[in-house]
Design a protein around this motif. Structure first.
Motif, short mmCIF file in Angstrom:
data_model
loop_
_atom_site.label_atom_id
_atom_site.label_comp_id
_atom_site.label_asym_id
_atom_site.label_seq_id
_atom_site.Cartn_x
_atom_site.Cartn_y
_atom_site.Cartn_z
N ARG A 1 37.44 33.16 49.87
CA ARG A 1 37.93 34.53 49.68
C ARG A 1 37.37 35.46 50.75
O ARG A 1 38.08 36.30 51.29
CB ARG A 1 37.53 35.05 48.30
N LEU B 1 40.57 37.76 50.80
CA LEU B 1 41.46 37.63 49.65
C LEU B 1 40.93 38.45 48.48
O LEU B 1 39.73 38.66 48.36
CB LEU B 1 41.57 36.16 49.22
N SER B 2 41.84 38.87 47.61
CA SER B 2 41.42 39.55 46.38
C SER B 2 41.26 38.49 45.29
O SER B 2 41.56 37.32 45.50
CB SER B 2 42.47 40.58 45.97
N LYS B 3 40.82 38.92 44.13
CA LYS B 3 40.61 37.97 43.03
C LYS B 3 41.93 37.41 42.51
O LYS B 3 41.96 36.32 41.94
CB LYS B 3 39.87 38.66 41.88
N GLU B 4 43.03 38.15 42.73
CA GLU B 4 44.33 37.71 42.23
C GLU B 4 44.95 36.62 43.12
O GLU B 4 45.76 35.84 42.65
CB GLU B 4 45.31 38.90 42.15
N ASP B 5 44.57 36.58 44.40
CA ASP B 5 45.15 35.60 45.32
C ASP B 5 44.69 34.19 44.97
O ASP B 5 43.56 33.99 44.50
CB ASP B 5 44.74 35.91 46.77
N ASP B 6 45.58 33.22 45.22
CA ASP B 6 45.27 31.83 44.92
C ASP B 6 44.51 31.21 46.08
O ASP B 6 45.02 31.12 47.20
CB ASP B 6 46.58 31.05 44.67
N VAL B 7 43.29 30.78 45.80
CA VAL B 7 42.41 30.23 46.84
C VAL B 7 42.90 28.86 47.30
O VAL B 7 42.71 28.48 48.45
CB VAL B 7 40.96 30.14 46.28
N LYS C 1 45.70 27.76 48.09
CA LYS C 1 46.67 27.75 49.21
C LYS C 1 45.96 27.88 50.55
O LYS C 1 46.48 27.46 51.57
CB LYS C 1 47.64 28.92 49.05
N TYR C 2 44.78 28.46 50.55
CA TYR C 2 44.08 28.74 51.81
C TYR C 2 43.14 27.63 52.23
O TYR C 2 42.68 27.63 53.36
CB TYR C 2 43.33 30.07 51.70
#
Length: 170
Positions: free
Chosen positions: A66, A71-77, A79-80
């Motif tokens: 993150r 990334l924010s907490k809502e983004d799916d880690v 995928k990254y």
């Protein structure tokens, strides 16, 4: 504190200090020499600075991924983490990709386990309270019985004493 040229911890008593730094003497008896490139010169070093190599490994912990990608907490880690995913072609002709397992990733399963842990803890506390109350009740009843027995035995002794005093007086 002090110079960290040797491993001062984790040594057994009497084990010699294996020093990593031997001053500034560079000779043929050294097996490894660790260096850092501080400044780039006019010409490139072959096999070192002439080609760009991608980073093979990135962060594995969810919070660090993150931080790297903002990334924010809502983004799916998940995928990254694909930035260093390895793809291989299998025997069946399909491409199989291999990615590292993300550590400290909050999933519905981890939340469920946390809820279960907390629920069990609350149940244990409630059960203990009930058992404690029952035990206290039992103790009180036993104490009451003990007091009654004691008072009865004292009354008997008193009656015997009075009887013996009455017989002596006659």
């Amino acid at each position: 504190p002090g110079d960290a040229c040797f491993r001062g911890f984790g040594r057994r008593k009497g084990e010699r200090r294996r020093k990593a730094v031997r001053g500034c003497i560079v000779s043929s008896d050294l097996s490894v020499l660790n260096l850092i490139i501080v400044k780039k010169g006019e010409t490139d070093l072959p096999g070192l600075t002439d080609e760009e190599k991608p980073r093979l490994r990135g962060p594995k912990r969810a919070s660090k991924i993150r931080k790297l990608f903002n990334l924010s907490k809502e983004d799916d880690v998940r995928k990254y983490v694909n930035t260093y995913r390895k793809t291989k072609e299998g025997k069946d002709g399909k491409t199989h990709s291999k990615a590292p397992k993300i550590q400290r990733l909050v999933t519905p399963l981890t939340l469920q386990r946390k809820r279960r842990r907390n629920h069990l803890k609350k149940e244990r506390i409630a059960k203990k309270k009930v058992e404690q109350a029952e035990y206290h009740k039992l103790l009180m009843s036993r104490l009451k019985e003990q007091r009654e027995r004691r008072s009865e035995s004292l009354a008997k002794k008193r009656a015997l004493r009075q009887a013996s005093e009455a017989s002596k007086g006659e």
